[in-house]
Design a protein around this motif. Structure first.
Motif, mmCIF file in Angstrom:
data_model
loop_
_atom_site.group_PDB
_atom_site.id
_atom_site.type_symbol
_atom_site.label_atom_id
_atom_site.label_comp_id
_atom_site.label_asym_id
_atom_site.label_seq_id
_atom_site.Cartn_x
_atom_site.Cartn_y
_atom_site.Cartn_z
ATOM 1 N N SER A 65 0.839 -1.200 0.000
ATOM 2 C CA SER A 65 0.000 0.000 0.000
ATOM 3 C C SER A 65 0.874 1.251 0.000
ATOM 4 C CB SER A 65 -0.908 0.022 1.237
ATOM 5 O OG SER A 65 -0.141 0.197 2.419
ATOM 6 N N ALA A 66 0.277 2.351 -0.421
ATOM 7 C CA ALA A 66 1.000 3.619 -0.404
ATOM 8 C C ALA A 66 1.302 4.047 1.025
ATOM 9 C CB ALA A 66 0.173 4.692 -1.121
ATOM 10 N N ALA A 67 0.406 3.689 1.968
ATOM 11 C CA ALA A 67 0.621 4.047 3.371
ATOM 12 C C ALA A 67 1.866 3.360 3.919
ATOM 13 C CB ALA A 67 -0.601 3.669 4.204
ATOM 14 N N GLU A 68 2.045 2.097 3.563
ATOM 15 C CA GLU A 68 3.233 1.368 4.016
ATOM 16 C C GLU A 68 4.493 2.018 3.444
ATOM 17 O OE1 GLU A 68 4.895 -3.234 4.338
ATOM 18 O OE2 GLU A 68 3.643 -2.650 2.640
ATOM 19 N N ARG A 69 4.445 2.431 2.195
ATOM 20 C CA ARG A 69 5.591 3.097 1.578
ATOM 21 C C ARG A 69 5.870 4.437 2.267
ATOM 22 N NH1 ARG A 69 4.982 4.691 -4.582
ATOM 23 N NH2 ARG A 69 3.457 6.075 -3.592
ATOM 24 N N ALA A 95 0.495 -0.517 8.744
ATOM 25 C CA ALA A 95 0.576 0.945 8.715
ATOM 26 C C ALA A 95 -0.399 1.556 9.712
ATOM 27 C CB ALA A 95 0.297 1.461 7.307
ATOM 28 N N SER A 96 -1.594 0.974 9.818
ATOM 29 C CA SER A 96 -2.598 1.485 10.751
ATOM 30 C C SER A 96 -2.161 1.286 12.195
ATOM 31 C CB SER A 96 -3.932 0.773 10.504
ATOM 32 O OG SER A 96 -4.912 1.193 11.422
ATOM 33 N N GLU A 97 -1.619 0.109 12.511
ATOM 34 C CA GLU A 97 -1.152 -0.161 13.873
ATOM 35 C C GLU A 97 -0.010 0.764 14.264
ATOM 36 O OE1 GLU A 97 -2.175 -4.969 14.053
ATOM 37 O OE2 GLU A 97 -0.201 -4.269 13.397
#
Length: 203
Positions: A65-69, A95-97
């Motif tokens: 995901s873009a969030a992980e990047r 990424a959320s955690e």
């Protein structure tokens, strides 16, 4: 620069995948979480890519995901953290955690990642608390509060505003009240949310 790759999984290894894109095999380093989410060899896959160019090499890092990047980039802005440690954190936490842990100042959760002790976890939480990206849409209550502006009407907004007035940042206040809502229910009063939110922030 390469921003995203779509192709077919050729080979899956412990720390990387070879993605076949129209006959060209790209070796992409990934977190354990991203690798485990990839399909089997021969099946289609897509990865968000961070490209590192050095004098002697070009390395590709892939994310589901873009969030992980985004987190991969942010983590490396913390003193003493390189690509290996950043991937270790993202192998341990979504990424959320990670967003919630940092918003709540939860150093113990961050320290669960291999190679990240209490000192490094404290540095991550301290340096990134005001830089973190938006909350994941997979956390409905947190995502809902992500758009709260202190001063708006409603118990949740009032509770966020109260925490901000006490000196907490908006991201931390949002996350704390989201956690309070999960425990008390969306019909909870402002006073209850503030009390529970402060407990979350004190953990």
């Amino acid at each position: 620069m390469i921003g995203k790759l779509k192709g077919v999984v050729d080979t899956l290894e412990e720390d990387h995948v070879i993605l076949d894109v129209h006959g060209v095999g790209y070796l992409v380093h990934c977190s354990g979480r991203t690798l485990s989410a990839l399909p089997r060899a021969g099946e289609a896959a897509a990865l968000f890519i961070e490209t590192y160019v050095r004098e002697d090499q070009i390395r590709l890092f892939g994310f589901s995901s873009a969030a992980e990047r985004d987190w991969f980039r942010l983590l490396q802005g913390v003193q003493g953290i390189g690509t290996k440690t950043a991937l270790a954190v993202l192998s341990t936490l979504t990424a959320s955690e990670l967003t919630q842990a940092i918003a709540l100042g939860d150093k113990a959760t961050v320290a669960r990642a291999p190679g990240v002790g209490p000192r490094v976890a404290t540095r991550i939480v301290t340096e990134l608390k005001d830089k973190m990206p938006g909350f994941s849409a997979s956390e409905p209550l947190v995502a809902q509060l992500g758009g709260v502006v202190p001063g708006q009407a409603g118990p949740a907004s009032d509770a966020v505003s109260a925490l901000v007035n006490l000196g907490y940042g908006v991201p931390q206040a949002n996350a704390a009240i989201a956690a309070a809502l999960r425990g008390a229910g969306e019909g909870a009063k402002t006073e209850t949310l503030i009390r529970l939110g402060l407990k979350e922030l004190a953990k």
